[in-house]
Write a protein that holds these residues in place. Structure first.
Motif, mmCIF file in Angstrom:
data_model
loop_
_atom_site.group_PDB
_atom_site.id
_atom_site.type_symbol
_atom_site.label_atom_id
_atom_site.label_comp_id
_atom_site.label_asym_id
_atom_site.label_seq_id
_atom_site.Cartn_x
_atom_site.Cartn_y
_atom_site.Cartn_z
ATOM 1 N N SER A 156 -7.919 68.285 -24.839
ATOM 2 C CA SER A 156 -8.064 66.900 -25.264
ATOM 3 C C SER A 156 -9.196 66.237 -24.489
ATOM 4 O O SER A 156 -9.695 66.781 -23.494
ATOM 5 C CB SER A 156 -6.761 66.137 -25.016
ATOM 6 N N ALA A 157 -9.574 65.056 -24.931
ATOM 7 C CA ALA A 157 -10.608 64.298 -24.227
ATOM 8 C C ALA A 157 -10.168 63.990 -22.795
ATOM 9 O O ALA A 157 -10.970 64.069 -21.854
ATOM 10 C CB ALA A 157 -10.920 63.017 -24.988
ATOM 11 N N ASP A 158 -8.893 63.664 -22.609
ATOM 12 C CA ASP A 158 -8.393 63.371 -21.264
ATOM 13 C C ASP A 158 -8.459 64.600 -20.369
ATOM 14 O O ASP A 158 -8.768 64.511 -19.176
ATOM 15 C CB ASP A 158 -6.954 62.866 -21.333
ATOM 16 N N GLU A 159 -8.169 65.771 -20.941
ATOM 17 C CA GLU A 159 -8.251 67.000 -20.144
ATOM 18 C C GLU A 159 -9.687 67.326 -19.770
ATOM 19 O O GLU A 159 -9.959 67.807 -18.661
ATOM 20 C CB GLU A 159 -7.614 68.156 -20.920
ATOM 21 N N LEU A 160 -10.627 67.060 -20.664
ATOM 22 C CA LEU A 160 -12.039 67.255 -20.331
ATOM 23 C C LEU A 160 -12.450 66.324 -19.196
ATOM 24 O O LEU A 160 -13.181 66.718 -18.279
ATOM 25 C CB LEU A 160 -12.917 67.013 -21.560
ATOM 26 N N ALA A 161 -11.993 65.077 -19.262
ATOM 27 C CA ALA A 161 -12.304 64.129 -18.199
ATOM 28 C C ALA A 161 -11.710 64.612 -16.877
ATOM 29 O O ALA A 161 -12.338 64.494 -15.814
ATOM 30 C CB ALA A 161 -11.766 62.749 -18.557
ATOM 31 N N GLY A 162 -10.493 65.171 -16.940
ATOM 32 C CA GLY A 162 -9.881 65.695 -15.725
ATOM 33 C C GLY A 162 -10.669 66.851 -15.135
ATOM 34 O O GLY A 162 -10.884 66.921 -13.918
ATOM 35 N N LEU A 163 -11.134 67.755 -15.992
ATOM 36 C CA LEU A 163 -11.962 68.861 -15.509
ATOM 37 C C LEU A 163 -13.253 68.358 -14.883
ATOM 38 O O LEU A 163 -13.742 68.910 -13.893
ATOM 39 C CB LEU A 163 -12.279 69.811 -16.671
ATOM 40 N N ALA A 164 -13.822 67.290 -15.464
ATOM 41 C CA ALA A 164 -15.082 66.743 -14.954
ATOM 42 C C ALA A 164 -14.925 66.126 -13.572
ATOM 43 O O ALA A 164 -15.927 65.827 -12.913
ATOM 44 C CB ALA A 164 -15.623 65.692 -15.927
ATOM 45 N N CYS A 165 -13.699 65.937 -13.137
ATOM 46 C CA CYS A 165 -13.442 65.417 -11.791
ATOM 47 C C CYS A 165 -13.282 66.538 -10.762
ATOM 48 O O CYS A 165 -13.158 66.274 -9.565
ATOM 49 C CB CYS A 165 -12.191 64.535 -11.796
#
Length: 383
Positions: free
Chosen positions: A36-45
């Motif tokens: 999901s978009a939220d999981e991508l954002a989490g990976l980007a952190c």
């Protein structure tokens, strides 16, 4: 062999590969994005994950780039539209994404690179640009409209005031809108510009294309690491010259012969290229397991048909010599002889080797030792 969407691989390679774009509708029917978009954002952190944010216009400056890792609050500071989050090497971290690469093995393993994810709200883009490698753009969620066409190169005009290589005055030749499951292939040098119609995720399956500089420096460095390259040039037949400043043709002939002797060693070239082309892109993901296996236990596991698979960041390839086979895994080489040779092709055919065929080697101590080594270095694991 067929591409996703039912296109015959032979037809695609003949008509499109490095020649012209191709739209493949419903290459993956009913595709559901594994992240999901939220999981991508989490990976980007995460520190180990390569990520970027591109903002189309930031304080009057066009196409501004920000490199991760990001703090979680960074995403609440972004504008509502016209920005893009890029997460590189998503296949290294998500097994379901890594599985997609098996759909593209109509090209050799060494040519496959990785899968990048792009999330964007409405209007999000990374600008018109071109790549020096082949790419498949798979729409995973939402809709994105692509403009593409025309050949670009290093002389193509660029937009000033941005760290990105954005094309200026570029005129596209075609426009298509991709829905989930649709896919667009673009050859190297093809200008393209994807704009999100709504919140969307696009997966970019990229291919490796080493430069001649990479090949020359890599192979010569490899040769120089061999002890026999430390010998000095000799000239026992040296004769007096009319002018000591002259570099004689004989000198160039001897240099040419010596360099050709080293560079024309096909065995060394194959061994170097196998190691070079399988070196992992991300060293942080190919790591040893907490609990090492023993060859005996490895034999029991494969005899019991427990499925083994590649580490998501691992690369496998092999080369067949006349009397032995060189297996290359994550930059290391393993020379196989006799009955062990077929294991190379079995391990390299896909991310999940045929476990029933692999079980035929369960009583082979040498093969179980090799598999154990690969598992203990982090290149293989049991699901």
């Amino acid at each position: 062999m067929k591409l996703p969407g039912g296109v015959a691989a032979e037809d695609f390679l003949r008509e499109n590969w490095q020649k012209q774009p191709r739209v493949i509708r419903q290459a993956f029917p009913g595709f559901q994005c594994p992240v999901s978009a939220d999981e991508l954002a989490g990976l980007a952190c995460e520190e180990a994950v390569e990520s970027r944010i591109v903002i189309a216009n930031e304080n009057g400056k066009p196409w501004q780039l920000h490199n991760g890792p990001f703090q979680p609050e960074r995403f609440s500071e972004l504008p509502e539209t016209h920005w893009t989050l890029l997460v590189q090497g998503l296949d290294h971290w998500v097994p379901e994404i890594a599985d997609l690469l098996d759909e593209f093995r109509f090209v050799p393993n060494w040519r496959l690179d990785d899968i990048m994810a792009s999330f964007a709200p409405r209007g999000g883009s990374v600008g018109p640009h071109f790549d020096q490698y082949d790419v498949f753009l798979l729409q995973a969620e939402g809709q994105r409209t692509w403009q593409f066409g025309g050949h670009c190169d290093e002389s193509s005009p660029r937009v000033a005031g941005t760290p990105l290589r954005i094309l200026k005055d570029w005129a596209p030749e075609q426009t298509v809108t991709l829905n989930p499951g649709d896919m667009l292939y673009l050859p190297p040098g093809t200008g393209h510009h994807g704009i999100a119609d709504n919140d969307c995720i696009t997966l970019s399956i990229g291919f490796r294309a080493p430069t001649v500089d990479d090949l020359l420096t890599g192979f010569t460095d490899f040769l120089c690491s061999r002890s026999d390259t430390s010998e000095h040039l000799s000239d026992p037949d040296l004769e007096v010259q009319d002018n000591p400043g002259t570099i004689s043709p004989d000198v160039i002939d001897r240099l040419d012969a010596k360099l050709r002797e080293k560079l024309h060693d096909r065995r060394q070239l194959a061994l170097w290229f196998g190691q070079y082309s399988t070196a992992p892109k991300s060293l942080g993901i190919v790591v040893p397991p907490e609990h090492p296996l023993t060859p005996e236990f490895m034999g029991q596991l494969i005899a019991g048909l427990h499925q083994i698979r590649w580490n998501e960041g691992s690369r496998f390839a092999y080369y067949e010599f006349d009397e032995e086979t060189a297996l290359f895994v994550d930059g290391e080489q393993y020379l196989l002889r006799g009955d062990a040779g077929p294991i190379a092709g079995l391990l390299c055919a896909g991310t999940r080797p045929d476990i029933e065929r692999l079980a035929g080697f369960a009583t082979d101590d040498a093969i179980c030792g090799l598999l154990c080594t690969l598992a203990n270095q982090g290149s293989l694991y049991f699901e």
